[in-house]
Design a protein around this motif. Structure first.
Motif, PDB file in Angstrom:
ATOM      1  N   ILE A  79       7.070  19.558  -1.996  1.00 31.82           N
ATOM      2  CA  ILE A  79       5.995  18.586  -1.832  1.00 31.82           C
ATOM      3  C   ILE A  79       6.301  17.332  -2.638  1.00 31.82           C
ATOM      4  CG2 ILE A  79       3.543  18.133  -2.274  1.00 31.82           C
ATOM      5  CD1 ILE A  79       3.049  21.138  -1.940  1.00 31.82           C
ATOM      6  N   GLY A  80       6.034  16.179  -2.063  1.00 32.47           N
ATOM      7  CA  GLY A  80       6.078  14.931  -2.807  1.00 32.47           C
ATOM      8  C   GLY A  80       4.655  14.549  -3.148  1.00 32.47           C
ATOM      9  N   TYR A  81       4.364  14.389  -4.428  1.00 36.66           N
ATOM     10  CA  TYR A  81       3.001  14.074  -4.846  1.00 36.66           C
ATOM     11  C   TYR A  81       3.019  12.829  -5.726  1.00 36.66           C
ATOM     12  CZ  TYR A  81      -1.600  14.450  -7.050  1.00 36.66           C
ATOM     13  OH  TYR A  81      -2.869  14.182  -7.503  1.00 36.66           O
ATOM     14  N   MET A  82       2.312  11.797  -5.288  1.00 34.16           N
ATOM     15  CA  MET A  82       2.204  10.551  -6.045  1.00 34.16           C
ATOM     16  C   MET A  82       0.758  10.396  -6.482  1.00 34.16           C
ATOM     17  SD  MET A  82       3.267   6.741  -4.791  1.00 34.16           S
ATOM     18  CE  MET A  82       2.789   5.261  -5.700  1.00 34.16           C
ATOM     19  N   SER A  83       0.516  10.566  -7.779  1.00 33.71           N
ATOM     20  CA  SER A  83      -0.841  10.485  -8.306  1.00 33.71           C
ATOM     21  C   SER A  83      -1.236   9.034  -8.556  1.00 33.71           C
ATOM     22  CB  SER A  83      -0.944  11.272  -9.612  1.00 33.71           C
ATOM     23  OG  SER A  83      -0.122  10.686 -10.610  1.00 33.71           O
ATOM     24  N   GLN A  84      -2.528   8.810  -8.782  1.00 29.55           N
ATOM     25  CA  GLN A  84      -2.983   7.464  -9.137  1.00 29.55           C
ATOM     26  C   GLN A  84      -2.393   7.037 -10.472  1.00 29.55           C
ATOM     27  OE1 GLN A  84      -7.213   6.481  -8.632  1.00 29.55           O
ATOM     28  NE2 GLN A  84      -7.503   8.506  -7.730  1.00 29.55           N
ATOM     29  N   ARG A  85      -2.281   7.981 -11.389  1.00 31.09           N
ATOM     30  CA  ARG A  85      -1.746   7.678 -12.716  1.00 31.09           C
ATOM     31  C   ARG A  85      -0.222   7.654 -12.654  1.00 31.09           C
ATOM     32  NH1 ARG A  85      -0.003  10.830 -16.839  1.00 31.09           N
ATOM     33  NH2 ARG A  85      -0.572  12.720 -15.690  1.00 31.09           N
ATOM     34  N   LEU A  86       0.381   6.650 -13.260  1.00 32.10           N
ATOM     35  CA  LEU A  86       1.834   6.563 -13.293  1.00 32.10           C
ATOM     36  C   LEU A  86       2.379   7.740 -14.095  1.00 32.10           C
ATOM     37  CD1 LEU A  86       2.190   2.730 -13.864  1.00 32.10           C
ATOM     38  CD2 LEU A  86       2.414   4.000 -11.718  1.00 32.10           C
ATOM     39  N   ALA A  87       3.252   8.534 -13.468  1.00 29.05           N
ATOM     40  CA  ALA A  87       3.600   9.824 -14.044  1.00 29.05           C
ATOM     41  C   ALA A  87       5.080   9.998 -14.382  1.00 29.05           C
ATOM     42  CB  ALA A  87       3.169  10.935 -13.083  1.00 29.05           C
ATOM     43  N   LEU A  88       5.867   8.936 -14.342  1.00 30.75           N
ATOM     44  CA  LEU A  88       7.269   9.062 -14.712  1.00 30.75           C
ATOM     45  C   LEU A  88       7.435   8.866 -16.219  1.00 30.75           C
ATOM     46  CD1 LEU A  88       8.990   7.196 -11.745  1.00 30.75           C
ATOM     47  CD2 LEU A  88       8.392   9.609 -11.968  1.00 30.75           C
ATOM     48  N   TYR A  89       8.640   9.106 -16.719  1.00 33.85           N
ATOM     49  CA  TYR A  89       8.884   9.025 -18.156  1.00 33.85           C
ATOM     50  C   TYR A  89       9.014   7.566 -18.596  1.00 33.85           C
ATOM     51  CZ  TYR A  89       9.723  14.035 -17.969  1.00 33.85           C
ATOM     52  OH  TYR A  89       9.568  15.378 -17.793  1.00 33.85           O
ATOM     53  N   PRO A  90       8.091   7.084 -19.425  1.00 34.29           N
ATOM     54  CA  PRO A  90       8.089   5.663 -19.780  1.00 34.29           C
ATOM     55  C   PRO A  90       9.299   5.218 -20.575  1.00 34.29           C
ATOM     56  CG  PRO A  90       6.487   6.867 -21.108  1.00 34.29           C
ATOM     57  CD  PRO A  90       6.959   7.810 -20.049  1.00 34.29           C
ATOM     58  N   GLU A  91       9.902   6.136 -21.362  1.00 31.21           N
ATOM     59  CA  GLU A  91      11.030   5.735 -22.207  1.00 31.21           C
ATOM     60  C   GLU A  91      12.357   5.743 -21.460  1.00 31.21           C
ATOM     61  OE1 GLU A  91      10.703  10.208 -22.515  1.00 31.21           O
ATOM     62  OE2 GLU A  91       9.350   8.490 -22.361  1.00 31.21           O
ATOM     63  N   LEU A  92      12.382   6.326 -20.271  1.00 26.86           N
ATOM     64  CA  LEU A  92      13.609   6.345 -19.475  1.00 26.86           C
ATOM     65  C   LEU A  92      13.672   5.116 -18.577  1.00 26.86           C
ATOM     66  CD1 LEU A  92      13.898  10.077 -18.308  1.00 26.86           C
ATOM     67  CD2 LEU A  92      14.880   8.990 -20.345  1.00 26.86           C
ATOM     68  N   THR A  93      14.879   4.696 -18.245  1.00 25.40           N
ATOM     69  CA  THR A  93      15.035   3.586 -17.308  1.00 25.40           C
ATOM     70  C   THR A  93      14.722   4.060 -15.898  1.00 25.40           C
ATOM     71  OG1 THR A  93      17.361   4.056 -16.855  1.00 25.40           O
ATOM     72  CG2 THR A  93      16.872   2.617 -18.754  1.00 25.40           C
ATOM     73  N   VAL A  94      14.662   3.109 -14.991  1.00 31.06           N
ATOM     74  CA  VAL A  94      14.395   3.443 -13.591  1.00 31.06           C
ATOM     75  C   VAL A  94      15.452   4.394 -13.058  1.00 31.06           C
ATOM     76  CG1 VAL A  94      14.325   2.495 -11.248  1.00 31.06           C
ATOM     77  CG2 VAL A  94      13.093   1.336 -13.105  1.00 31.06           C
ATOM     78  N   ILE A  95      16.712   4.070 -13.254  1.00 36.78           N
ATOM     79  CA  ILE A  95      17.776   4.913 -12.713  1.00 36.78           C
ATOM     80  C   ILE A  95      17.784   6.276 -13.389  1.00 36.78           C
ATOM     81  CG2 ILE A  95      19.551   4.027 -14.261  1.00 36.78           C
ATOM     82  CD1 ILE A  95      19.991   5.065 -10.563  1.00 36.78           C
ATOM     83  N   GLU A  96      17.470   6.324 -14.676  1.00 40.38           N
ATOM     84  CA  GLU A  96      17.422   7.611 -15.373  1.00 40.38           C
ATOM     85  C   GLU A  96      16.296   8.488 -14.828  1.00 40.38           C
ATOM     86  OE1 GLU A  96      19.246   6.257 -19.727  1.00 40.38           O
ATOM     87  OE2 GLU A  96      17.073   6.190 -19.355  1.00 40.38           O
ATOM     88  N   ASN A  97      15.140   7.906 -14.554  1.00 40.95           N
ATOM     89  CA  ASN A  97      14.046   8.668 -13.964  1.00 40.95           C
ATOM     90  C   ASN A  97      14.435   9.214 -12.600  1.00 40.95           C
ATOM     91  OD1 ASN A  97      11.259   8.948 -15.227  1.00 40.95           O
ATOM     92  ND2 ASN A  97      11.706   6.812 -15.750  1.00 40.95           N
ATOM     93  N   LEU A  98      15.077   8.393 -11.782  1.00 41.17           N
ATOM     94  CA  LEU A  98      15.476   8.845 -10.451  1.00 41.17           C
ATOM     95  C   LEU A  98      16.565   9.915 -10.528  1.00 41.17           C
ATOM     96  CD1 LEU A  98      15.422   5.474  -8.466  1.00 41.17           C
ATOM     97  CD2 LEU A  98      13.698   7.293  -8.474  1.00 41.17           C
TER      98      LEU A  98
END
Length: 236
Positions: A79-98
């Motif tokens: 399942i892909g779930y995108m919540s209203q609240r931003l839920a990725l790791y703030p200290e990681l870069t975009v590419i690191e999160n992906l």
């Protein structure tokens, strides 16, 4: 008839003695794009969280991706779930999160790079997620949600607070993803945006209307827009 990806009946959920979802029934097959529309607090988010396996219904029955919705065995990796609240790791870069999301789903490292290109994220590749503007953060979160090509995508107010350009781009990607054969459910309180959806369910105080089209709801109310139709229905 296509095998349903989601087939649930009579879902209900209460928190602290207050019923927030009551008697909701949803059936989805591959390629479906369904909007859950209505005011904030109407039960849309709780419905999505039940379908995602994050909240167990108090009552109801049925399956999500073949698993009983009340058994606690829904495979959330599919399942892909995108919540209203931003839920990725703030200290990681975009590419690191992906990259991290790709590793969780057993994808090659090239998957993250492909997502950067597909969603126009090259300008923020090395930027920490926590420093992104709202529009860029939403793009990245959407990219992470669809990185593993889930058969079921659940999006909770995905365009809230976005500028017109980013909002249009995100809706385009949502339509494209549904076209790949996955089932997509989008929660939104923006009735103007909901008019672009092929099918909707209108939520009010935890109850959902029967599945219909925006055009049918507008026509039944003798209105000129979905917003006018919903207002007429509320005042009837």
């Amino acid at each position: 008839m296509a095998e349903p990806l989601v087939e649930v009946r009579g879902l209900a959920k209460a928190f602290g003695g207050r019923e927030v979802v009551c008697d909701v029934t949803i059936r989805l097959v591959a390629g479906d794009l369904l909007g859950l529309v209505g005011a904030n607090g109407g039960g849309k988010t709780t419905t999505l969280r039940m379908l995602a396996g994050l909240v167990t219904p108090d009552t109801g029955s049925g399956t999500v991706l073949g698993a009983a919705i009340r058994a606690g065995r829904i495979d959330r990796r599919r399942i892909g779930y995108m919540s209203q609240r931003l839920a990725l790791y703030p200290e990681l870069t975009v590419i690191e999160n992906l990259h991290f999301h790709g590793q969780v789903h057993g994808l090659p490292r090239t998957a993250a790079g492909d997502a950067l290109t597909r969603f126009g994220l090259e300008a923020v590749t090395a930027q920490r997620f926590g420093t992104l503007s709202g529009g860029w953060a939403r793009r990245v979160q959407f990219a992470a949600s669809v990185l593993h090509a889930p058969p079921l995508l659940l999006l909770d107010e995905p365009t809230a607070g976005l500028d017109a350009v980013t909002r249009a781009a995100l809706w385009g990607w949502i339509m494209q993803f549904a076209g790949t054969g996955s089932a997509v459910v989008v929660s939104t309180h923006d009735l103007a945006e909901a008019e672009r959806l092929p099918q909707i369910m209108l939520y009010h105080d935890g109850r959902a209307s029967a599945r219909t089209t925006p055009a049918a709801m507008i026509g039944a109310a003798g209105a000129t827009s979905l917003e006018a139709a919903v207002l007429a229905r509320a005042q009837a």
